[in-house]
Design an enzyme around this catalytic site. Structure first.
Site, PDB file in Angstrom:
ATOM      1  N   CYS A 174       0.841  -1.205   0.000  1.00  0.00           N
ATOM      2  CA  CYS A 174       0.000   0.000   0.000  1.00  0.00           C
ATOM      3  C   CYS A 174       0.873   1.250   0.000  1.00  0.00           C
ATOM      4  O   CYS A 174       1.956   1.257   0.573  1.00  0.00           O
ATOM      5  CB  CYS A 174      -0.896   0.033   1.235  1.00  0.00           C
ATOM      6  SG  CYS A 174      -2.091  -1.301   1.339  1.00  0.00           S
ATOM      7  N   CYS A 188      -2.947  -8.789   7.221  1.00  0.00           N
ATOM      8  CA  CYS A 188      -3.068  -7.889   6.063  1.00  0.00           C
ATOM      9  C   CYS A 188      -4.521  -7.461   5.944  1.00  0.00           C
ATOM     10  O   CYS A 188      -5.414  -8.290   5.741  1.00  0.00           O
ATOM     11  CB  CYS A 188      -2.618  -8.576   4.781  1.00  0.00           C
ATOM     12  SG  CYS A 188      -2.838  -7.519   3.313  1.00  0.00           S
ATOM     13  N   GLN A 214      -9.833 -10.452 -11.924  1.00  0.00           N
ATOM     14  CA  GLN A 214      -9.786  -9.205 -11.152  1.00  0.00           C
ATOM     15  C   GLN A 214      -9.781  -9.529  -9.662  1.00  0.00           C
ATOM     16  O   GLN A 214     -10.511 -10.419  -9.207  1.00  0.00           O
ATOM     17  CB  GLN A 214     -10.996  -8.327 -11.488  1.00  0.00           C
ATOM     18  CG  GLN A 214     -11.006  -7.785 -12.903  1.00  0.00           C
ATOM     19  CD  GLN A 214     -10.054  -6.614 -13.103  1.00  0.00           C
ATOM     20  OE1 GLN A 214      -9.338  -6.203 -12.203  1.00  0.00           O
ATOM     21  NE2 GLN A 214     -10.030  -6.077 -14.314  1.00  0.00           N
ATOM     22  N   CYS A 254      -5.513  -0.623 -16.623  1.00  0.00           N
ATOM     23  CA  CYS A 254      -5.007  -0.613 -15.236  1.00  0.00           C
ATOM     24  C   CYS A 254      -3.784   0.293 -15.106  1.00  0.00           C
ATOM     25  O   CYS A 254      -3.137   0.300 -14.057  1.00  0.00           O
ATOM     26  CB  CYS A 254      -4.664  -2.036 -14.784  1.00  0.00           C
ATOM     27  SG  CYS A 254      -3.429  -2.867 -15.804  1.00  0.00           S
TER      28      CYS A 254
END
Length: 430
Positions: free
Chosen positions: A77, A154, A260, A382
């Site tokens: 992240c 996570c 996805q 993407c």
């Protein structure tokens, strides 16, 4: 060391300020903040730095406390320190910037919608590829490093997947310590698939089978796979079948096939594609980079004929099976690189949908689309940078970008998915 005021966010989530006229990129610094920064990399026109201390926050601070204990160390992240609504604002800005700067798109003629976010942007991922570190712990790679970062929980993964990770750490240390990577997949029914790389030794496989057979109450793990030296998946234990439901359709998913990673946002993504497609029963559609046929089969339910092209042979096998599984006989799939095999399609398209990998569409694909001149193209991307490059080529070839819908498929990361509606420009009078 310098004091630096941040004025914006770069598309990788780093804060950007200017020191003596040079753009300075600092992860962790937010717009309106000033930080004490140590310069770590210097180039001719830009430099990177490390935030040592936050000296001043903005009056309306957008900073929040990251809930993840390894945020800033793990490379998963980039934006957990920024309020979620603000991450959606910046993702839209990054798309705008790419279209304008890279694609040279006139944004006055384009509708760029606000980013579609999530009501609850946590525990959304159905897949995680982790690495086994020297200390026998599974984790993600640290950003720009091969060092493994273990984690207690996570927050992008379900609680059940986190429990599988903890359980399998112990199993791998005992039975398959040579494993370099482990992929965990989970479907909407809560079933789990594990994929080991490389393929464990025969003795280890025997021990793993015995272990799995003796623990039938293991939480929903239904299959264990290994990947051999040729990159071929081998079923080691459990059932070969692993299915997912998307928009009322059932899909078989092979271990190495793309799917996805965010099921909730996938519905919104594909729903927008179908809405913009405005299909009718007399339309021929091409679905390029079609994967296991998720978009293809959704389109086939409303069109005359849909052609899908996909390079991954496992995905093509899945796609053909999935067409039969859903009772659709107006679809045809071709295996191979899109730029090499799409001349095999004889039908001229009324609509083309393309969902290429991060590198974007091959130039020959764009050339063929400009030559075929379908009325409408829907591009699912993407990567805003390669998207903008490809849109610039299509606009030069007689097309016009009409609408852009960013979708937050990867909450708390710098990644943003986009759907773009492109129509044939009005024929010029000559």
């Amino acid at each position: 060391m310098i004091e630096l005021e941040c004025v914006r966010l770069a598309s990788d989530g780093a804060g950007v300020g200017y020191h003596e006229g040079k753009a300075t990129f600092v992860p962790g610094l937010l717009p309106g903040e000033t930080g004490l920064v140590q310069i770590t990399q210097v180039n001719k026109n830009w430099q990177r730095g490390k935030l040592l201390e936050l000296l001043k926050t903005s009056e309306e601070s957008l900073r929040i406390d990251p809930p993840c204990t390894v945020f800033g160390i793990c490379g998963g992240c980039q934006l957990q320190h920024l309020s979620y609504p603000e991450t959606l604002v910046w993702k839209r800005r990054w798309v705008e910037d790419s279209l304008k700067r890279i694609g040279k798109i006139n944004l006055e003629k384009v509708i760029i919608h606000p980013t579609i976010g999530m009501e609850d942007p946590w525990r959304y991922r159905n897949k995680a590829r982790l690495h086994l570190g020297e200390e026998g712990r599974l984790g993600y790679y640290q950003e720009k490093s091969n060092s493994t970062v273990p984690f207690p929980d996570c927050l992008l993964l379900s609680k059940s997947m986190n429990s599988w990770i903890k359980e399998w750490e112990k199993v791998l240390v005992s039975f398959a310590p040579d494993a370099k990577a482990v992929t965990f997949r989970e479907n909407s029914q809560g079933e789990g698939m594990l994929i080991l790389e490389p393929l464990p030794h025969k003795a280890a496989v025997t021990e793993l089978k015995e272990l799995l057979n003796s623990h039938q109450n293991r939480p929903k793990i239904v299959s264990l796979w290994g990947v051999d030296k040729q990159g071929i998946p081998v079923l080691l234990w459990g059932k070969e079948e692993f299915r997912e439901k998307i928009m009322g359709l059932s899909f078989q998913v092979s271990p190495l096939a793309f799917l996805q990673v965010n099921p909730l946002q996938t519905k919104r993504l594909y729903g927008t594609v179908l809405q913009w497609a405005e299909l009718s029963r007399d339309m021929v559609v091409w679905d390029l980079y079609s994967g296991i046929g998720t978009i293809t089969l959704a389109l086939a339910g409303q069109a005359q004929k849909v052609w899908g092209i996909e390079e991954n042979p496992y995905a093509v096998k899945d796609a053909k099976y999935n067409a039969g599984l859903n009772g659709l006989d107006n679809v045809e799939f071709i295996a191979g690189k899109v730029e090499d095999v799409f001349q095999e399609i004889e039908d001229r398209p009324d609509l083309v949908v393309l969902d290429p990998p991060r590198a974007g569409a091959h130039p020959r694909v764009l050339e063929r689309l400009i030559k075929e001149r379908p009325e409408k193209i829907i591009y699912v991307s993407c990567d805003p940078g390669t998207l903008a490059r490809d849109l610039g080529i299509l606009e030069q070839g007689g097309y016009q970008v009409k609408e852009v819908q960013p979708v937050d498929m990867f909450s708390w990361t710098s990644h943003v998915e986009c759907i773009v509606l492109i129509t044939r420009a009005e024929t010029r009078m000559g």
